[in-house]
Design a protein around this motif. Structure first.
Motif, PDB file in Angstrom:
ATOM      1  N   ARG A  91      41.744 110.568  27.123  1.00 10.27           N
ATOM      2  CA  ARG A  91      40.897 109.487  27.485  1.00 10.27           C
ATOM      3  C   ARG A  91      39.933 109.618  26.447  1.00 10.27           C
ATOM      4  N   ARG A 138      40.137 101.217  29.744  1.00 15.08           N
ATOM      5  CA  ARG A 138      40.037 101.874  31.197  1.00 15.08           C
ATOM      6  C   ARG A 138      41.287 101.612  31.838  1.00 15.08           C
ATOM      7  N   GLU A 184      39.149 101.284  37.129  1.00 17.76           N
ATOM      8  CA  GLU A 184      38.346 102.338  36.881  1.00 17.76           C
ATOM      9  C   GLU A 184      37.071 101.588  36.540  1.00 17.76           C
TER      10      GLU A 184
END
Length: 96
Positions: A53, A79, A83
């Motif tokens: 991430r 994303r 999110e």
């Protein structure tokens, strides 16, 4: 095992973390920072991969008499559906 709303594990036996930060500190104790964070948590070492991430962000700093106060705003890259577009963090002390 515990997972977040996106199916990612909340804890594990292995972790990869990359952090880069550019800091500026004024003599008044106020400062600013721009940062990149990357990483992920994995169930075990054998499950580790480069499926990470990524977050870009910035924040303000204040060197108070009781320690560093930080207010950061991070923007996750790539994303996942549902999110949030940003996350606000308040922290006490230096992260690294």
């Amino acid at each position: 095992e515990f997972f977040d709303d996106f199916g990612d594990p909340l804890y594990g036996q292995a972790v990869i973390i990359f952090n880069q930060e550019i800091r500026y500190r004024h003599h008044s104790g106020l400062g600013a920072a721009f940062f990149y964070d990357g990483g992920n948590v994995f169930d075990s070492v054998k499950d580790m991969s480069f499926d990470l991430r990524h977050v870009l962000g910035g924040g303000i700093r204040y060197a108070s008499p009781v320690g560093l106060l930080r207010l950061d705003l991070g923007f996750p890259l790539f994303r996942k559906p549902g999110e949030k577009a940003y996350q606000l963090f308040f922290s006490f002390g230096q992260a690294f």
